[in-house]
Design a protein around this motif. Structure first.
Motif, PDB file in Angstrom:
ATOM      1  N   PRO A 107      66.080  27.377 -28.110  1.00  0.00           N
ATOM      2  CA  PRO A 107      67.301  28.182 -28.211  1.00  0.00           C
ATOM      3  C   PRO A 107      67.864  28.160 -29.637  1.00  0.00           C
ATOM      4  CG  PRO A 107      67.415  26.595 -26.404  1.00  0.00           C
ATOM      5  CD  PRO A 107      66.210  26.255 -27.203  1.00  0.00           C
ATOM      6  N   SER A 108      68.732  29.136 -29.978  1.00  0.00           N
ATOM      7  CA  SER A 108      69.226  29.230 -31.360  1.00  0.00           C
ATOM      8  C   SER A 108      70.098  28.025 -31.728  1.00  0.00           C
ATOM      9  CB  SER A 108      69.974  30.545 -31.561  1.00  0.00           C
ATOM     10  OG  SER A 108      70.952  30.684 -30.567  1.00  0.00           O
ATOM     11  N   GLU A 120      77.694  17.970 -33.972  1.00  0.00           N
ATOM     12  CA  GLU A 120      78.815  17.986 -33.027  1.00  0.00           C
ATOM     13  C   GLU A 120      78.752  19.155 -32.036  1.00  0.00           C
ATOM     14  OE1 GLU A 120      79.983  14.677 -33.569  1.00  0.00           O
ATOM     15  OE2 GLU A 120      81.904  15.600 -33.006  1.00  0.00           O
ATOM     16  N   ASP A 121      78.326  20.323 -32.514  1.00  0.00           N
ATOM     17  CA  ASP A 121      78.329  21.505 -31.641  1.00  0.00           C
ATOM     18  C   ASP A 121      76.986  21.786 -30.968  1.00  0.00           C
ATOM     19  OD1 ASP A 121      80.991  21.994 -31.945  1.00  0.00           O
ATOM     20  OD2 ASP A 121      80.739  23.397 -33.616  1.00  0.00           O
ATOM     21  N   ASP A 167      65.302  27.073 -14.071  1.00  0.00           N
ATOM     22  CA  ASP A 167      66.703  26.619 -13.947  1.00  0.00           C
ATOM     23  C   ASP A 167      67.249  26.150 -15.303  1.00  0.00           C
ATOM     24  OD1 ASP A 167      67.890  27.134 -11.539  1.00  0.00           O
ATOM     25  OD2 ASP A 167      67.744  25.095 -10.746  1.00  0.00           O
ATOM     26  N   ILE A 168      66.415  25.468 -16.087  1.00  0.00           N
ATOM     27  CA  ILE A 168      66.864  25.009 -17.416  1.00  0.00           C
ATOM     28  C   ILE A 168      67.238  26.231 -18.266  1.00  0.00           C
ATOM     29  CG2 ILE A 168      66.183  23.855 -19.569  1.00  0.00           C
ATOM     30  CD1 ILE A 168      64.167  22.195 -17.940  1.00  0.00           C
ATOM     31  N   ARG A 169      66.350  27.227 -18.270  1.00  0.00           N
ATOM     32  CA  ARG A 169      66.587  28.409 -19.123  1.00  0.00           C
ATOM     33  C   ARG A 169      67.765  29.228 -18.610  1.00  0.00           C
ATOM     34  NH1 ARG A 169      63.427  29.217 -23.205  1.00  0.00           N
ATOM     35  NH2 ARG A 169      61.600  27.887 -23.363  1.00  0.00           N
ATOM     36  N   HIS A 170      67.903  29.307 -17.293  1.00  0.00           N
ATOM     37  CA  HIS A 170      69.021  30.069 -16.717  1.00  0.00           C
ATOM     38  C   HIS A 170      70.355  29.442 -17.137  1.00  0.00           C
ATOM     39  CE1 HIS A 170      71.304  32.484 -14.006  1.00  0.00           C
ATOM     40  NE2 HIS A 170      71.586  31.501 -13.159  1.00  0.00           N
ATOM     41  N   LEU A 171      70.434  28.111 -17.025  1.00  0.00           N
ATOM     42  CA  LEU A 171      71.671  27.403 -17.405  1.00  0.00           C
ATOM     43  C   LEU A 171      72.003  27.680 -18.876  1.00  0.00           C
ATOM     44  CD1 LEU A 171      73.810  25.243 -16.428  1.00  0.00           C
ATOM     45  CD2 LEU A 171      72.276  23.518 -17.374  1.00  0.00           C
ATOM     46  N   ILE A 172      70.988  27.567 -19.738  1.00  0.00           N
ATOM     47  CA  ILE A 172      71.208  27.770 -21.181  1.00  0.00           C
ATOM     48  C   ILE A 172      71.579  29.231 -21.463  1.00  0.00           C
ATOM     49  CG2 ILE A 172      70.128  27.705 -23.465  1.00  0.00           C
ATOM     50  CD1 ILE A 172      68.521  25.253 -22.446  1.00  0.00           C
ATOM     51  N   SER A 180      75.208  29.559 -23.203  1.00  0.00           N
ATOM     52  CA  SER A 180      75.027  29.286 -24.636  1.00  0.00           C
ATOM     53  C   SER A 180      76.187  29.781 -25.511  1.00  0.00           C
ATOM     54  CB  SER A 180      73.692  29.814 -25.141  1.00  0.00           C
ATOM     55  OG  SER A 180      73.654  31.193 -24.918  1.00  0.00           O
ATOM     56  N   GLN A 181      76.918  30.812 -25.055  1.00  0.00           N
ATOM     57  CA  GLN A 181      78.058  31.302 -25.855  1.00  0.00           C
ATOM     58  C   GLN A 181      79.390  30.729 -25.346  1.00  0.00           C
ATOM     59  OE1 GLN A 181      77.316  32.970 -28.583  1.00  0.00           O
ATOM     60  NE2 GLN A 181      75.180  32.879 -27.899  1.00  0.00           N
ATOM     61  N   ASP A 182      79.352  29.843 -24.352  1.00  0.00           N
ATOM     62  CA  ASP A 182      80.583  29.336 -23.733  1.00  0.00           C
ATOM     63  C   ASP A 182      81.240  28.279 -24.634  1.00  0.00           C
ATOM     64  OD1 ASP A 182      81.780  29.496 -20.751  1.00  0.00           O
ATOM     65  OD2 ASP A 182      82.121  27.480 -21.557  1.00  0.00           O
ATOM     66  N   ALA A 183      82.569  28.212 -24.577  1.00  0.00           N
ATOM     67  CA  ALA A 183      83.284  27.253 -25.424  1.00  0.00           C
ATOM     68  C   ALA A 183      83.151  25.826 -24.894  1.00  0.00           C
ATOM     69  CB  ALA A 183      84.758  27.647 -25.500  1.00  0.00           C
TER      70      ALA A 183
END
Ligand code: C5P
Length: 231
Positions: free
Chosen positions: A3-4, A101-102, A119-124, A128-131
């Motif tokens: 992931p980025s 940290e982020d 499931d791993i990829r779905h969660l990410i 991934s853009q969530d605070a």
């Protein structure tokens, strides 16, 4: 593909698993030709998502050094703690200086060997853009009862109740700080609860029902069945 934003895995594996009534901690019981923890770690490592996997192991654990995976590049061993949250915090400290940290951390129970790459990829993908981050969870299909002793005192709206699974995905610094503030608090039974105590509202992401936690002896046969179905 990675992931980025870098993702790290943390695996608490320092429990004794009393409810299994076995001669060793449940993560070392045999399942489909390997131990439970070997399945769990190979699924995380093979997903290709993580920079490294930090595993919290009890200091009196004679089984871990016997497994080849304990010496595999990308696997970092940290000392386990008294409670699950202490083990997770210890593994996070082992990532200090490597994780920013982020960066995202996905915490996954050693005792959940049927986790899928999907499931791993779905969660990410969802978070991934969530605070804040969030967790895999299962909705309730049964009617739920509130009980005192052996008497029903209320019927709970099942739309409001979900079962928390792992992985649980949070920012490295935010999770470490929340666990540090919650140290010693017995109510912290998962990572999300530590974040909730800070007034934050982690998201739920519907996971697969085959991502079971090995808790009782009969769960091993069920896990084997799910693994055969997944092939
Ligand atoms: O006991 P339970 O199934 O809830 O444990 C969930 C996970 O937390 C297991 O993988 C277990 O090994 C881990 N754990 C830990 N340190 C503890 C207690 C549990 O790493 N002190």
């Amino acid at each position: 593909m990675r992931p980025s934003i870098p993702c790290w895995a943390v695996v608490p594996a320092a429990g004794v698993g009393k409810r299994m009534q076995a001669d060793r901690p449940k993560q070392y019981l045999p399942l489909a030709g390997k131990t439970v923890i070997e399945h769990t770690l190979s699924r995380l490592l093979q997903s290709g998502v993580f920079q490294a996997v930090a595993v919290a192991i009890s200091e009196e654990d004679p089984y871990w050094p016997e497994l080849a995976v304990s010496r595999q590049p990308g696997v970092i061993t940290a000392p386990g703690g008294k409670e699950r949250a202490d083990s997770v915090l210890s593994a996070l400290k082992a990532l200090q200086g490597r994780a920013a940290e982020d960066d995202w951390v996905l915490v996954h129970d050693a005792a959940r060997p049927c986790l899928t790459a999907a499931d791993i990829r779905h969660l990410i993908d969802v978070l991934s853009q969530d605070a804040v981050g969030g967790i895999l969870a299962l909705s309730s299909h049964d009617t739920l009862k509130q009980v005192e002793g052996d008497s029903i005192t209320a019927t709970i709206d099942r739309k409001c109740v979900w079962r928390a699974l792992t992985p649980q995905m949070f920012r490295y610094g935010m999770l470490r700080d929340a666990l540090l503030k919650a140290e010693g608090n017995q109510a912290v039974t998962d990572e999300a609860s530590a974040l909730e105590m800070q007034g934050l509202q982690p998201k739920i992401v519907e996971g697969r029902p085959d991502n079971i936690k090995i808790t009782r002896p009969e769960d091993l046969a069920l896990a084997q069945f799910y693994m055969e179905q997944q092939q």
